[in-house]
Write an enzyme that holds these catalytic residues in place. Structure first.
Site, PDB file in Angstrom:
ATOM      1  CG  HIS A   1       8.777   2.037   1.507  1.00 24.81           C
ATOM      2  ND1 HIS A   1       8.206   0.809   1.680  1.00 24.81           N
ATOM      3  CD2 HIS A   1       7.873   2.785   0.835  1.00 24.81           C
ATOM      4  CE1 HIS A   1       7.012   0.797   1.110  1.00 24.81           C
ATOM      5  NE2 HIS A   1       6.778   1.983   0.596  1.00 24.81           N
TER       6      HIS A   1
ATOM      7  CG  ASP B   1      10.350  -0.404   4.210  1.00 26.30           C
ATOM      8  OD1 ASP B   1       9.521   0.283   4.815  1.00 26.30           O
ATOM      9  OD2 ASP B   1      10.199  -0.825   3.042  1.00 26.30           O
TER      10      ASP B   1
ATOM     11  CD  GLU C   1      -0.567  -2.658  -4.217  1.00 23.24           C
ATOM     12  OE1 GLU C   1       0.524  -2.043  -4.241  1.00 23.24           O
ATOM     13  OE2 GLU C   1      -1.205  -2.894  -3.177  1.00 23.24           O
TER      14      GLU C   1
ATOM     15  CG  HIS D   1      -3.009   0.208  -5.298  1.00 25.79           C
ATOM     16  ND1 HIS D   1      -1.792   0.830  -5.405  1.00 25.79           N
ATOM     17  CD2 HIS D   1      -3.088  -0.241  -4.022  1.00 25.79           C
ATOM     18  CE1 HIS D   1      -1.151   0.764  -4.236  1.00 25.79           C
ATOM     19  NE2 HIS D   1      -1.920   0.101  -3.393  1.00 25.79           N
TER      20      HIS D   1
ATOM     21  CG  ASP E   1       3.556  -3.321  -5.847  1.00 30.20           C
ATOM     22  OD1 ASP E   1       4.637  -3.680  -6.356  1.00 30.20           O
ATOM     23  OD2 ASP E   1       3.471  -2.441  -4.972  1.00 30.20           O
TER      24      ASP E   1
ATOM     25  CG  ASP F   1      -4.169  -1.514  -0.390  1.00 27.82           C
ATOM     26  OD1 ASP F   1      -4.313  -2.547  -1.057  1.00 27.82           O
ATOM     27  OD2 ASP F   1      -3.150  -0.794  -0.452  1.00 27.82           O
TER      28      ASP F   1
ATOM     29  CG  ASP G   1       2.648  -3.693  -1.735  1.00 27.18           C
ATOM     30  OD1 ASP G   1       2.724  -3.912  -0.512  1.00 27.18           O
ATOM     31  OD2 ASP G   1       2.521  -2.551  -2.218  1.00 27.18           O
TER      32      ASP G   1
HETATM   33  C1  XUL Z   1       0.592   1.263  -0.617  1.00 26.55           C
HETATM   34  C2  XUL Z   1       1.563   0.616  -1.511  1.00 26.55           C
HETATM   35  C3  XUL Z   1       3.002   0.933  -1.252  1.00 26.55           C
HETATM   36  C4  XUL Z   1       3.815   1.055  -2.492  1.00 26.55           C
HETATM   37  C5  XUL Z   1       5.233   1.504  -2.255  1.00 26.55           C
HETATM   38  O1  XUL Z   1      -0.710   0.931  -0.874  1.00 26.55           O
HETATM   39  O2  XUL Z   1       1.204  -0.160  -2.353  1.00 26.55           O
HETATM   40  O3  XUL Z   1       3.527  -0.035  -0.416  1.00 26.55           O
HETATM   41  O4  XUL Z   1       3.860  -0.146  -3.194  1.00 26.55           O
HETATM   42  O5  XUL Z   1       5.307   2.680  -1.538  1.00 26.55           O
HETATM   43 CO    CO Z   2       2.217  -1.284  -3.753  1.00 28.37          CO
END
Ligand code: XUL
Ligand code: CO
Length: 438
Positions: A99, A102, A266, A269, A294, A305, A337
């Protein structure tokens, strides 16, 4: 100057007891004629690996890193980039993700912040050039600063919309500068806490307006990377608008944006949305929008999460099955991630976490290849739907029938024959594939 007191991680085979070696990830080994390292385009997540320090809601950080001794924020930012280069070289990982916030500290205004970012991006670009490290994707952090309390593109405050737009503009520019292969939109706080204070229609329209401005800008500056949206159903908001793959696709189609985006799925998620990871991957794949992943896993007993390193071979097997059927992920990849647990505070745990994830995906790749090679699942599914190959089934598929004809066809049949779904038989096949590659 060496920062991480750990030797290069080598493949030492499954009998090895050395925790700082790969047991299954052998980058040169070929699966279906392609090297493992090309199937598994691993990426290190800058935020979890170089910024997270174990802070949680109940306590301060537990991790002391070599770069913590630098007090000047710009010096520290550069040392973390040195650490990124050393870490990825030692692991043999070719990609990273970040990001904007970061990698460089914020200034008092966006202009000052951008200046800091430019200085660090110059340094990062130089170090990437020397080492060969590549950028899988960049993104903007539109959730940490208090200005995003009501969201970014979906904020009730137009100044925040403008700020977020300017931030994403810059983030796309630096992603292009660093030859990023993708750009990710994760809707950090794009959602709501209560409908009592929310104009959902306006917020969704604004989200679409924001994404379409981003598409226009990328085109204008010639950014060729793939735009990705990362679905998540909740956290930090109670209800995130990009809930899951199906929600995101319906949203994109509603606003005519579907040809500009793919999905970054992800694992944790997916499970928060009440789906398996492979459900989300399948849904994206059959709709032609599986872009990147991810890689992480949650905890079955916790509803948030947890971003753990993936160690569940069953899950990675079914994930790699979808990814192989997708013809791979490129230009996307497998971004960890994931963060080490608060109690895993030693530097070597950062290596061990990534080794665990890479080995688990390598096993998943091998087991998935075995499933595809054996073909038993494909054969079973082919046979299960064979009634659509001829007769009335073929007419349905060809769009060559009517309700009247279907009624006429079935109305006097006394019995309909169904066949077993054989779930247990299929689950044994998956187990056998996994066992055969361990
Ligand atoms: C948050 C997440 C983030 C994204 C990028 O849950 O997964 O880190 O991958 O913003
Ligand atoms: Co993510």
């Amino acid at each position: 100057m060496e920062l991480l007191n750990i030797k290069k991680i080598e493949y030492s085979g499954k009998e090895s007891k050395n925790p700082l070696s790969f047991k299954y990830y052998n980058p040169e080994e070929e699966i279906f004629g392609t090297k493992m390292s090309e199937h598994l385009r691993f990426s290190v997540a800058f935020w979890h690996t170089f910024n997270a320090n174990g802070t949680d809601m109940f306590g301060i950080g537990t991790m002391i890193r070599p770069w913590d001794k630098y007090t000047d924020p710009m010096d520290k930012a550069k040392v973390k980039i040195d650490a990124l280069i050393e870490f990825t070289e030692k692991l043999g990982v070719k990609y990273f993700c970040f990001h904007d916030r970061d990698i460089a500290p914020e200034g008092k205004t966006l202009r000052e912040t951008n200046k800091n970012l430019d200085l660090i991006v110059d340094y990062l670009k130089q170090r990437m050039k020397e080492s060969g490290l590549k950028l899988l994707w960049g993104t903007a952090n539109l959730f940490s600063n208090p200005r995003f309390v009501h969201g970014a593109a979906t904020s009730c405050n137009a100044d925040v919309f403008a700020y977020a737009a300017a931030q994403v503009k810059k983030a796309i520019e630096i992603t292009k500068e660093l030859d990023g292969e993708n750009y990710v939109f994760w809707g950090g706080r794009e959602g709501y806490e209560t409908l009592l204070n929310t104009d959902m229609e306006l917020e969704l329209d604004n989200l679409a307006r924001f994404l379409s401005l981003a598409v226009d800008y990328a085109k204008k500056i010639g950014f060729k990377g793939q735009f990705l949206i990362e679905p998540k159903p909740m956290e930090p908001t109670k209800h995130q608008y990009d809930f899951d793959s199906a929600h995101v696709l319906a949203f994109l189609r509603r606003y005519g944006l579907e040809k500009h985006f793919k999905l970054n799925i992800e694992a944790n998620h997916a499970t928060l949305a009440g789906h398996t990871f492979n459900h989300e991957l399948r849904y994206a794949r059959i709709n032609g929008v599986l872009g990147s992943i991810d890689a992480n896993q949650g905890d079955l007993f916790l509803g948030w999460d947890t971003d753990q390193f993936p160690t569940d071979i069953y899950a990675t097997t079914l994930a790699m099955y979808e990814i192989l059927k997708n013809g791979g992920l490129a230009p996307g990849g497998i971004n960890f991630d994931a963060k080490v647990r608060r109690a895993s505070f030693e530097l070597e745990d950062l290596f061990i976490g990534h080794i665990a994830g890479m080995d688990t995906f390598a096993l998943g790749l091998k087991a998935a290849a075995k499933l595809i090679e054996d073909g038993l699942i494909d054969e079973f599914i082919e046979e299960r739907y064979s009634s659509y190959k001829e007769g009335i089934g073929k007419k349905i598929i060809d769009g060559d029938t009517t309700f009247e004809e279907l009624e006429e066809y079935i109305i006097d049949k006394e019995e309909i024959q169904n066949k077993s779904g054989k779930q247990e038989y299929l689950e044994i096949i998956v187990n056998q594939a996994i066992i055969s590659v361990i």
